[in-house]
Design an enzyme around this catalytic site. Structure first.
Site, PDB file in Angstrom:
ATOM      1  N   ARG A  62       9.402  14.018  10.319  1.00  0.00           N
ATOM      2  CA  ARG A  62       9.606  13.957  11.770  1.00  0.00           C
ATOM      3  C   ARG A  62      10.439  15.132  12.262  1.00  0.00           C
ATOM      4  O   ARG A  62      10.085  15.820  13.188  1.00  0.00           O
ATOM      5  CB  ARG A  62      10.291  12.641  12.153  1.00  0.00           C
ATOM      6  CG  ARG A  62       9.387  11.447  11.996  1.00  0.00           C
ATOM      7  CD  ARG A  62      10.177  10.176  12.072  1.00  0.00           C
ATOM      8  NE  ARG A  62      11.140  10.101  10.974  1.00  0.00           N
ATOM      9  CZ  ARG A  62      12.059   9.174  10.838  1.00  0.00           C
ATOM     10  NH1 ARG A  62      12.162   8.233  11.743  1.00  0.00           N
ATOM     11  NH2 ARG A  62      12.870   9.167   9.804  1.00  0.00           N
ATOM     12  N   HIS A  84       3.515   6.482  12.367  1.00  0.00           N
ATOM     13  CA  HIS A  84       2.872   6.310  11.052  1.00  0.00           C
ATOM     14  C   HIS A  84       1.348   6.426  11.193  1.00  0.00           C
ATOM     15  O   HIS A  84       0.683   7.060  10.377  1.00  0.00           O
ATOM     16  CB  HIS A  84       3.179   4.926  10.484  1.00  0.00           C
ATOM     17  CG  HIS A  84       4.622   4.645  10.210  1.00  0.00           C
ATOM     18  ND1 HIS A  84       5.320   3.659  10.845  1.00  0.00           N
ATOM     19  CD2 HIS A  84       5.506   5.218   9.349  1.00  0.00           C
ATOM     20  CE1 HIS A  84       6.562   3.620  10.399  1.00  0.00           C
ATOM     21  NE2 HIS A  84       6.711   4.561   9.492  1.00  0.00           N
ATOM     22  N   SER A  99      11.183   2.686  12.883  1.00  0.00           N
ATOM     23  CA  SER A  99      10.960   1.236  12.960  1.00  0.00           C
ATOM     24  C   SER A  99      12.181   0.555  13.560  1.00  0.00           C
ATOM     25  O   SER A  99      12.054  -0.400  14.333  1.00  0.00           O
ATOM     26  CB  SER A  99      10.668   0.681  11.566  1.00  0.00           C
ATOM     27  OG  SER A  99       9.527   1.321  11.045  1.00  0.00           O
TER      28      SER A  99
HETATM   29  N1  COA Z   1       6.643   7.942  12.501  1.00  0.00           N
HETATM   30  C1  COA Z   1       7.574   7.077  12.886  1.00  0.00           C
HETATM   31  N2  COA Z   1       8.562   6.632  12.096  1.00  0.00           N
HETATM   32  C2  COA Z   1       8.587   7.122  10.859  1.00  0.00           C
HETATM   33  C3  COA Z   1       7.655   8.041  10.384  1.00  0.00           C
HETATM   34  C4  COA Z   1       6.636   8.455  11.268  1.00  0.00           C
HETATM   35  N3  COA Z   1       5.707   9.324  10.911  1.00  0.00           N
HETATM   36  N4  COA Z   1       7.956   8.348   9.111  1.00  0.00           N
HETATM   37  C5  COA Z   1       9.034   7.635   8.807  1.00  0.00           C
HETATM   38  N5  COA Z   1       9.419   6.894   9.858  1.00  0.00           N
HETATM   39  C6  COA Z   1      10.589   6.013   9.940  1.00  0.00           C
HETATM   40  C7  COA Z   1      10.333   4.660   9.372  1.00  0.00           C
HETATM   41  O1  COA Z   1       9.868   3.773  10.354  1.00  0.00           O
HETATM   42  C8  COA Z   1      11.711   4.275   8.873  1.00  0.00           C
HETATM   43  O2  COA Z   1      12.446   3.724   9.929  1.00  0.00           O
HETATM   44  P1  COA Z   1      13.666   2.728   9.631  1.00  0.00           P
HETATM   45  O3  COA Z   1      14.630   3.440   8.729  1.00  0.00           O
HETATM   46  O4  COA Z   1      14.197   2.466  10.974  1.00  0.00           O
HETATM   47  O5  COA Z   1      13.052   1.524   8.977  1.00  0.00           O
HETATM   48  C9  COA Z   1      12.350   5.586   8.481  1.00  0.00           C
HETATM   49  O6  COA Z   1      11.613   6.558   9.149  1.00  0.00           O
HETATM   50  C10 COA Z   1      12.320   5.851   7.023  1.00  0.00           C
HETATM   51  O7  COA Z   1      10.976   5.709   6.617  1.00  0.00           O
HETATM   52  P2  COA Z   1      10.500   6.176   5.196  1.00  0.00           P
HETATM   53  O8  COA Z   1      11.007   7.542   4.939  1.00  0.00           O
HETATM   54  O9  COA Z   1       9.048   5.932   5.084  1.00  0.00           O
HETATM   55  O10 COA Z   1      11.328   5.295   4.279  1.00  0.00           O
HETATM   56  P3  COA Z   1      11.021   3.883   3.905  1.00  0.00           P
HETATM   57  O11 COA Z   1      12.318   3.223   3.631  1.00  0.00           O
HETATM   58  O12 COA Z   1      10.143   3.243   4.911  1.00  0.00           O
HETATM   59  O13 COA Z   1      10.185   4.111   2.556  1.00  0.00           O
HETATM   60  C11 COA Z   1       9.862   4.609   0.191  1.00  0.00           C
HETATM   61  C12 COA Z   1      10.701   4.830   1.459  1.00  0.00           C
HETATM   62  C13 COA Z   1       9.326   3.211   0.131  1.00  0.00           C
HETATM   63  C14 COA Z   1       8.684   5.557   0.216  1.00  0.00           C
HETATM   64  C15 COA Z   1      10.790   4.930  -1.008  1.00  0.00           C
HETATM   65  O14 COA Z   1      11.992   4.203  -0.862  1.00  0.00           O
HETATM   66  C16 COA Z   1      10.153   4.556  -2.328  1.00  0.00           C
HETATM   67  O15 COA Z   1       9.316   5.250  -2.821  1.00  0.00           O
HETATM   68  N6  COA Z   1      10.560   3.419  -2.891  1.00  0.00           N
HETATM   69  C17 COA Z   1      10.068   2.930  -4.168  1.00  0.00           C
HETATM   70  C18 COA Z   1      11.120   3.029  -5.253  1.00  0.00           C
HETATM   71  C19 COA Z   1      11.118   4.409  -5.850  1.00  0.00           C
HETATM   72  O16 COA Z   1      10.168   4.873  -6.412  1.00  0.00           O
HETATM   73  N7  COA Z   1      12.288   5.042  -5.750  1.00  0.00           N
HETATM   74  C20 COA Z   1      12.500   6.338  -6.279  1.00  0.00           C
HETATM   75  C21 COA Z   1      12.122   7.366  -5.283  1.00  0.00           C
HETATM   76  S1  COA Z   1      12.626   8.918  -5.889  1.00  0.00           S
END
Ligand code: COA
Length: 170
Positions: free
Chosen positions: A92, A18, A130
């Site tokens: 990723r 991140h 994560s």
């Molecule tokens: N490096 C390392 N790990 C990464 C990464 C990076 N560059 N990018 C993503 N990851 C990992 C995260 O650590 C996470 O790991 P985990 O599943 O083991 O916890 C996984 O990839 C998913 O991360 P991410 O894609 O960022 O998803 P998230 O669940 O952390 O966040 C939101 C998603 C919050 C952006 C999304 O759910 C959201 O917008 N929610 C708000 C509600 C909403 O508007 N919903 C409608 C959307 S259409």
């Protein structure tokens, strides 16, 4: 005009993957808001929202152009409330693409002004998540070079607290 990007995620915990996206994003945007989502019901978090905010604030304490905030509800509403129009996301592997495409299209449908900018996560972090960090840490492995020290410290602190809780119930 100040170009602000919102970098959303659950950051449970934040990793160097991140941080790599954020640091590279700082070359493109004037300001980045790291927006930490209260986890949805299907994703149980290890760190509380307050802990996640505090960890990330510590990591970027010297960076005036970075803000850290929790958010609830729809991402599009949050981005609008910040007078921003850009969402920054990391990709990723190709496996991320389908979900990201769906999310960016859904967000665009809700707010046509919103643009999602994708950056490829640097190769050495492409396997990282994560959950992987939490698994390695909970089994006593080393996460050197994968997360900042503050994450490891907080993780161990929380584990100690939990063990104390269990002992006190016996
Ligand atoms: N490096 C390392 N790990 C990464 C990464 C990076 N560059 N990018 C993503 N990851 C990992 C995260 O650590 C996470 O790991 P985990 O599943 O083991 O916890 C996984 O990839 C998913 O991360 P991410 O894609 O960022 O998803 P998230 O669940 O952390 O966040 C939101 C998603 C919050 C952006 C999304 O759910 C959201 O917008 N929610 C708000 C509600 C909403 O508007 N919903 C409608 C959307 S259409």
């Amino acid at each position: 005009m100040i170009k602000t990007a919102v970098y959303p995620g659950s950051f449970d915990p934040i990793t160097y993957g991140h941080i790599n996206i954020i640091e590279r994003g700082m070359k493109l945007f004037d300001k980045i808001i790291i927006a930490i989502s209260y986890n949805q019901s299907d994703k149980k978090s290890f760190f509380s929202i307050e802990e996640r905010v505090s960890i990330i604030k510590k990591i970027f304490k010297n960076e005036k152009r970075i803000a850290v905030e929790p958010f609830k509800g729809l991402l599009v509403d949050y981005v609008k409330s910040k007078n921003a129009e850009i969402v920054l996301r990391g990709l990723r592997t190709v496996a991320d693409f389908e979900f990201e495409l769906q999310m960016s299209l859904a967000n665009k449908k809700m707010n046509s002004k919103l643009e999602t900018i994708f950056m490829m996560t640097e190769g050495k972090y492409s396997f990282l998540s994560s959950s992987i960090i939490k698994e390695i840490l909970s089994l006593g492995g080393s996460v050197r070079d994968l997360v900042p020290d503050v994450v490891v410290e907080k993780f161990n602190e929380r584990l100690r607290e939990r063990k104390t809780d269990i002992v006190s119930w016996e």
